[in-house]
Design a protein around this motif. Structure first.
Motif, PDB file in Angstrom:
ATOM      1  N   MET A   1     128.908  96.343 120.335  1.00 55.20           N
ATOM      2  CA  MET A   1     128.681  95.533 119.147  1.00 55.20           C
ATOM      3  C   MET A   1     127.641  94.446 119.455  1.00 55.20           C
ATOM      4  SD  MET A   1     131.416  93.311 116.897  1.00 55.20           S
ATOM      5  CE  MET A   1     132.319  94.812 116.469  1.00 55.20           C
ATOM      6  N   ALA A   2     126.680  94.269 118.546  1.00 55.88           N
ATOM      7  CA  ALA A   2     125.642  93.266 118.739  1.00 55.88           C
ATOM      8  C   ALA A   2     126.241  91.862 118.722  1.00 55.88           C
ATOM      9  CB  ALA A   2     124.584  93.406 117.656  1.00 55.88           C
ATOM     10  N   ILE A   3     125.670  90.988 119.534  1.00 55.02           N
ATOM     11  CA  ILE A   3     126.100  89.595 119.595  1.00 55.02           C
ATOM     12  C   ILE A   3     125.039  88.730 118.936  1.00 55.02           C
ATOM     13  CG2 ILE A   3     126.599  87.652 121.124  1.00 55.02           C
ATOM     14  CD1 ILE A   3     127.659  89.651 123.161  1.00 55.02           C
ATOM     15  N   LEU A   4     125.444  87.942 117.956  1.00 59.44           N
ATOM     16  CA  LEU A   4     124.554  87.044 117.243  1.00 59.44           C
ATOM     17  C   LEU A   4     124.833  85.605 117.651  1.00 59.44           C
ATOM     18  CD1 LEU A   4     124.849  88.649 113.692  1.00 59.44           C
ATOM     19  CD2 LEU A   4     123.153  89.152 115.464  1.00 59.44           C
ATOM     20  N   VAL A   5     123.881  84.740 117.377  1.00 63.45           N
ATOM     21  CA  VAL A   5     124.060  83.339 117.767  1.00 63.45           C
ATOM     22  C   VAL A   5     125.108  82.653 116.896  1.00 63.45           C
ATOM     23  CG1 VAL A   5     122.287  82.320 116.280  1.00 63.45           C
ATOM     24  CG2 VAL A   5     122.721  81.334 118.541  1.00 63.45           C
ATOM     25  N   TRP A   6     125.351  83.217 115.685  1.00 61.95           N
ATOM     26  CA  TRP A   6     126.371  82.643 114.789  1.00 61.95           C
ATOM     27  C   TRP A   6     126.954  83.751 113.926  1.00 61.95           C
ATOM     28  CZ3 TRP A   6     126.631  82.281 109.336  1.00 61.95           C
ATOM     29  CH2 TRP A   6     127.679  81.487 108.855  1.00 61.95           C
ATOM     30  N   ASP A   7     128.252  83.662 113.674  1.00 65.80           N
ATOM     31  CA  ASP A   7     128.945  84.638 112.829  1.00 65.80           C
ATOM     32  C   ASP A   7     130.171  83.943 112.243  1.00 65.80           C
ATOM     33  OD1 ASP A   7     130.799  86.802 112.017  1.00 65.80           O
ATOM     34  OD2 ASP A   7     129.297  88.113 112.931  1.00 65.80           O
ATOM     35  N   TYR A   8     130.417  84.147 110.965  1.00 67.30           N
ATOM     36  CA  TYR A   8     131.547  83.477 110.317  1.00 67.30           C
ATOM     37  C   TYR A   8     132.710  84.411 109.999  1.00 67.30           C
ATOM     38  CZ  TYR A   8     130.304  85.518 105.793  1.00 67.30           C
ATOM     39  OH  TYR A   8     130.065  86.397 104.766  1.00 67.30           O
ATOM     40  N   LEU A   9     132.545  85.718 110.242  1.00 65.94           N
ATOM     41  CA  LEU A   9     133.517  86.670 109.732  1.00 65.94           C
ATOM     42  C   LEU A   9     134.898  86.530 110.369  1.00 65.94           C
ATOM     43  CD1 LEU A   9     131.247  89.816 109.350  1.00 65.94           C
ATOM     44  CD2 LEU A   9     132.100  88.286 107.559  1.00 65.94           C
ATOM     45  N   GLN A  10     134.967  86.231 111.659  1.00 65.72           N
ATOM     46  CA  GLN A  10     136.270  86.042 112.296  1.00 65.72           C
ATOM     47  C   GLN A  10     136.966  84.805 111.742  1.00 65.72           C
ATOM     48  OE1 GLN A  10     138.031  88.020 114.346  1.00 65.72           O
ATOM     49  NE2 GLN A  10     139.688  86.533 114.190  1.00 65.72           N
ATOM     50  N   GLU A  11     136.204  83.742 111.581  1.00 66.40           N
ATOM     51  CA  GLU A  11     136.779  82.525 111.001  1.00 66.40           C
ATOM     52  C   GLU A  11     137.268  82.788 109.586  1.00 66.40           C
ATOM     53  OE1 GLU A  11     134.731  78.613 109.348  1.00 66.40           O
ATOM     54  OE2 GLU A  11     134.820  78.568 111.544  1.00 66.40           O
ATOM     55  N   TYR A  12     136.484  83.536 108.814  1.00 66.30           N
ATOM     56  CA  TYR A  12     136.902  83.853 107.447  1.00 66.30           C
ATOM     57  C   TYR A  12     138.189  84.665 107.437  1.00 66.30           C
ATOM     58  CZ  TYR A  12     137.028  85.835 102.778  1.00 66.30           C
ATOM     59  OH  TYR A  12     137.438  86.220 101.525  1.00 66.30           O
ATOM     60  N   ALA A  13     138.297  85.620 108.356  1.00 69.82           N
ATOM     61  CA  ALA A  13     139.523  86.424 108.425  1.00 69.82           C
ATOM     62  C   ALA A  13     140.737  85.541 108.680  1.00 69.82           C
ATOM     63  CB  ALA A  13     139.392  87.482 109.517  1.00 69.82           C
ATOM     64  N   GLU A  14     140.575  84.514 109.512  1.00 69.17           N
ATOM     65  CA  GLU A  14     141.676  83.625 109.843  1.00 69.17           C
ATOM     66  C   GLU A  14     142.000  82.656 108.708  1.00 69.17           C
ATOM     67  OE1 GLU A  14     140.246  81.781 113.385  1.00 69.17           O
ATOM     68  OE2 GLU A  14     140.425  83.599 114.609  1.00 69.17           O
ATOM     69  N   GLU A  15     140.989  82.276 107.920  1.00 73.16           N
ATOM     70  CA  GLU A  15     141.170  81.246 106.892  1.00 73.16           C
ATOM     71  C   GLU A  15     141.084  81.812 105.476  1.00 73.16           C
ATOM     72  OE1 GLU A  15     138.343  78.166 107.659  1.00 73.16           O
ATOM     73  OE2 GLU A  15     139.134  77.714 109.652  1.00 73.16           O
ATOM     74  N   ARG A  16     141.048  83.123 105.357  1.00 71.04           N
ATOM     75  CA  ARG A  16     140.781  83.775 104.082  1.00 71.04           C
ATOM     76  C   ARG A  16     141.717  83.325 102.967  1.00 71.04           C
ATOM     77  NH1 ARG A  16     142.521  88.366 101.306  1.00 71.04           N
ATOM     78  NH2 ARG A  16     140.871  89.449 100.115  1.00 71.04           N
ATOM     79  N   ASP A  17     142.996  83.281 103.234  1.00 73.34           N
ATOM     80  CA  ASP A  17     143.948  82.911 102.185  1.00 73.34           C
ATOM     81  C   ASP A  17     143.665  81.519 101.650  1.00 73.34           C
ATOM     82  OD1 ASP A  17     145.158  85.357 102.490  1.00 73.34           O
ATOM     83  OD2 ASP A  17     146.863  84.609 103.656  1.00 73.34           O
TER      84      ASP A  17
END
Length: 384
Positions: A1-17
């Motif tokens: 999996m490519a590594i980017l300097v910034w990504d919000y998707l994991q944080e969104y998964a944790e805070e989605r509700d």
């Protein structure tokens, strides 16, 4: 999996509700403009900083522009700042009809060299605009002393320094006013654009509120001073209000990532971040340095790692600001940094295994590209 300097998707998964509940709350409120979410965020953000006034706006660039206008900075005035910054800092100055005047940065921490500011002050200077860059603060005492001596205003650019402190004072509370961005990548990031201004001055805050709302204050369609349409969106305000409660946790997570980078790369030729005197760093970016930067970045692509440079093109070298008359070599430290610095992945939810991949890949690549330019045998290992 490519590594980017910034990504919000994991944080969104944790805070989605919570994020989706924030959106639902606004949509059910019956008030989509200047509602309780915006007012609530302004109160909370002001309280976090211990100042009386926060004025939400639509983005960080307009936060700087409107703050300058509220402070009385306009056409013909000069604003002293730095070229090692995101272009919006200078775009906002130009939008006021003022002239940006650049001083160089320090070679140690890449922040404004406050020793150069006095010589840059002229009869047209109106404002000092320090940029608290990468997550730590400019040395403010010399600037505040100069401002008092010459009758200048001080506007802090805090787009990259939410929660940072300088000798115990939190960024955004040391000057006459401060401007913040809530662009999604920021330490406190929205799910879109957003910004805010802080001030302790009652008169200045009244001007700011008028300016972000066409120049109106009490009654709709009654313009007191021609202004702008620059309101903070209610949905973004409610998301920010909730995320503000987690800001200190975000900062702690960023510091933990920075500590792992520091430990994992300590014995390499990579120049690691230096903490300015009296500073508490929040690591909006983890900026490193190497004379063979571009070769290293290209080599890291083969490991699936794509990194950014903040900033490859100093503002004074951009064609859009050629009219300012700065020639190559006029800001030597800034220009040298532009050839050497780059940013490692940095965000609170950055997985530990991803941090390890970045550290191991860098160590591998640095062995092949030593600072002295010598050729070394390529390792056969591939970091995982």
């Amino acid at each position: 999996m490519a590594i980017l300097v910034w990504d919000y998707l994991q944080e969104y998964a944790e805070e989605r509700d919570d994020i989706l509940d924030a959106v639902e709350q606004v949509f059910r409120s019956g008030r989509l403009i200047f509602g309780e979410s915006g007012q609530g965020f302004e109160r909370a953000f002001a309280a976090y900083h211990g100042v009386p006034h926060c004025i939400g706006v639509d983005n960080g660039t307009n936060a700087i522009k409107l703050a300058l206008q509220a402070l009385g900075v306009g056409p013909g005035d000069e604003v002293i700042t730095v070229s090692n910054t995101a272009a919006p800092t200078v775009v906002a100055i130009d939008a006021r009809g003022a002239r940006p005047v650049f001083v160089d940065v320090r070679d140690s921490d890449y922040l404004m060299d406050t020793d150069q500011v006095a010589a840059a002050i002229t009869s047209r200077t109106r404002c000092l605009l320090p940029v608290h860059l990468y997550g730590q603060c400019v040395a403010m005492d010399p600037l505040l002393e100069l401002a008092e001596r010459h009758g200048l205003v001080v506007l802090e650019d805090c787009a990259q320094s939410h929660g940072a402190r300088h000798h115990g004072r939190i960024a955004g509370t040391m000057g006459d006013a401060a401007a913040f961005s809530f662009y999604p990548t920021k330490v406190l990031g929205a799910y879109g654009d957003g910004g805010a201004m802080l001030t302790a001055d009652d008169i200045v805050q009244h001007r700011m509120r008028r300016l972000r709302y066409y120049g109106m204050q009490e009654r709709y369609y009654v313009v007191e001073t021609p202004g702008h349409n620059s309101r903070l969106d209610e949905v973004q305000a409610e998301i920010l209000r909730r995320k503000l409660c987690r800001l200190d946790d975000y900062i702690a997570a960023r510091r933990a990532v920075a500590q792992r980078y520091a430990e994992g790369l300590a014995d390499t030729e990579l120049g690691l971040p230096t903490l300015g005197p009296g500073n508490d760093h929040v690591y909006y970016l983890y900026v490193v340095r190497h004379p063979r930067r571009d070769e290293i970045l290209a080599a890291l692509e083969s490991y699936g790692i794509s990194l950014n440079v903040s900033y490859r093109w100093p503002v004074h070298t951009m064609s859009g600001f050629a009219h300012l008359g700065y020639r190559p070599g006029s800001l030597p430290v800034t220009e040298r940094l532009a050839d050497e610095i780059f940013s490692l992945p940095m965000y609170p939810s950055l997985p530990r295994e991803t941090q390890d991949r970045v550290i191991n890949a860098l160590r591998d690549v640095l062995d092949r590209y030593p600072a002295d330019g010598a050729v070394r045998v390529e390792r056969l290992s591939n970091p995982t």
